[in-house]
Scaffold this active site. Structure first.
Site, short mmCIF file in Angstrom:
data_model
loop_
_atom_site.label_atom_id
_atom_site.label_comp_id
_atom_site.label_asym_id
_atom_site.label_seq_id
_atom_site.Cartn_x
_atom_site.Cartn_y
_atom_site.Cartn_z
N GLN A 1 0.84 -1.21 0.00
CA GLN A 1 0.00 0.00 0.00
C GLN A 1 0.87 1.25 0.00
O GLN A 1 2.09 1.17 0.16
CB GLN A 1 -0.95 0.02 1.20
CG GLN A 1 -0.24 0.11 2.55
CD GLN A 1 -1.23 0.13 3.72
OE1 GLN A 1 -2.31 -0.46 3.64
NE2 GLN A 1 -0.87 0.80 4.80
N GLY A 2 0.22 2.39 -0.16
CA GLY A 2 0.91 3.67 -0.03
C GLY A 2 2.02 3.87 -1.05
O GLY A 2 1.90 3.50 -2.23
N TYR B 1 10.66 8.56 15.44
CA TYR B 1 10.52 8.51 13.98
C TYR B 1 11.59 9.40 13.33
O TYR B 1 12.36 8.95 12.46
CB TYR B 1 9.12 8.98 13.57
CG TYR B 1 8.87 8.94 12.08
CD1 TYR B 1 8.71 7.73 11.42
CD2 TYR B 1 8.81 10.11 11.33
CE1 TYR B 1 8.49 7.68 10.05
CE2 TYR B 1 8.59 10.07 9.96
CZ TYR B 1 8.43 8.86 9.34
OH TYR B 1 8.22 8.82 7.97
N LYS C 1 14.79 8.28 11.01
CA LYS C 1 14.89 8.75 9.61
C LYS C 1 16.17 9.55 9.41
O LYS C 1 16.78 9.50 8.34
CB LYS C 1 13.64 9.56 9.22
CG LYS C 1 12.35 8.72 9.16
CD LYS C 1 12.41 7.65 8.09
CE LYS C 1 11.09 6.94 7.88
NZ LYS C 1 11.10 5.96 6.80
#
Ligand SMILES: NC(=O)c1ccc[n+]([C@@H]2O[C@H](COP(=O)([O-])OP(=O)(O)OC[C@H]3O[C@@H](n4cnc5c(N)ncnc54)[C@H](O)[C@@H]3O)[C@@H](O)[C@H]2O)c1
Length: 245
Positions: free
Chosen positions: A15-16, A147, A151
């Protein structure tokens, strides 16, 4: 046909962003192996395009990744999109959540790259594209403590890989999206105390006043995967509608 006959492995393709990229690669003539941990959803991609096949793969599982990579004879490009968004500050991130994000966001990139790189080195040509985020060392985003930390680490990962293998024909680049309208983003909005306000806030933080569509990320991915970007390595490619201006 900008990727004709390229052999590409895509992770998180159910997905995405991963799905849009896998479909775009296949449309450009690549032979795409689309993988995801979600065994039901990844099957939706079967029979959409004859250039596309699917496989179930948990990119955080060492044994599974090693076994999967043993079945790959040849690979030109890895597009790695696995990622998880933890919501909260450092005080709202316990040790389990901390290590879970490291595992999903960083360790998966390590496992996939480490196991596919030797096959690229054999050909003296290869290309690794990692989906990072503007929320990283580029932009401090509220409630994105672990997060953003993971990243930022991926941005360092890409630079380090690019430097180590530039003389051996390997390129490594990152894509740093702002906010992209994907199922997991919809989920984050739905979980907010006030989903209507949360949706507005997400949209407004992009200077362009809208979210990205996964297909827009796919356009950048096709460029980075193709020979058009042959002189490009170690780069952090922002695609954020002006969020970080
Ligand atoms: N959506 C955004 O706004 C946005 C912004 C910046 C960066 N990103 C990054 O883009 C990437 C994709 O995000 P998205 O929102 O398109 O995807 P998503 O969250 O909607 O889908 C993620 C997919 O990853 C799969 N997945 C999760 N864990 C996995 C694992 N261990 N092994 C294999 N597959 C696994 C899921 O099954 C799912 O199909 C992520 O790395 C994310 O951090 C997204």
């Amino acid at each position: 046909m900008r990727l004709k006959n390229r052999k590409i492995i895509v992770t998180a393709a159910a997905q995405g962003i991963g799905k849009a990229v896998a479909l775009a690669f296949a449309r450009e003539g690549a032979e795409v192996l689309a993988t995801d941990v979600n065994s039901e959803k990844i099957q939706d991609l079967d029979n959409i395009n004859q250039n596309l096949s699917t496989s179930v793969l948990d990119a955080t599982n060492k044994e599974s990744v090693e076994k999967f990579c043993e079945t790959i004879n040849e690979v030109d490009i890895l597009f790695h999109a696995v990622g998880f968004v933890h919501h909260g500050t450092i005080l709202e991130c316990d040790s389990e959540e901390f290590y879970n994000s490291i595992n999903i966001n960083i360790y998966s990139a390590y496992l996939m790259s480490k196991n596919l790189l030797p096959k690229m080195l054999k050909k003296n040509k290869g290309n690794i594209i990692i989906v990072s985020s503007a929320a990283s060392n580029v932009k401090g985003a509220p409630n994105r403590f672990i997060y953003g930390t993971t990243k930022a680490a991926l941005n360092g990962f890409v630079k380090a890989m690019a430097a180590d293998y530039v003389k051996q024909g390997i390129r490594c680049n990152a894509i740093l999206p702002g906010t992209v309208e994907t199922p997991s983003w919809e989920g984050r909005v739905a979980m907010a105390d006030d989903p209507i306000q949360a949706r507005k806030d997400f949209i407004n933080r992009q200077a362009m006043g809208r979210l990205a569509q996964p297909e827009e990320i796919a356009s950048l991915a096709v460029y980075l995967a193709s020979d058009e970007s042959d002189f490009v390595t170690g780069t952090l490619n922002l695609i954020d509608g002006g969020w970080t201006l």
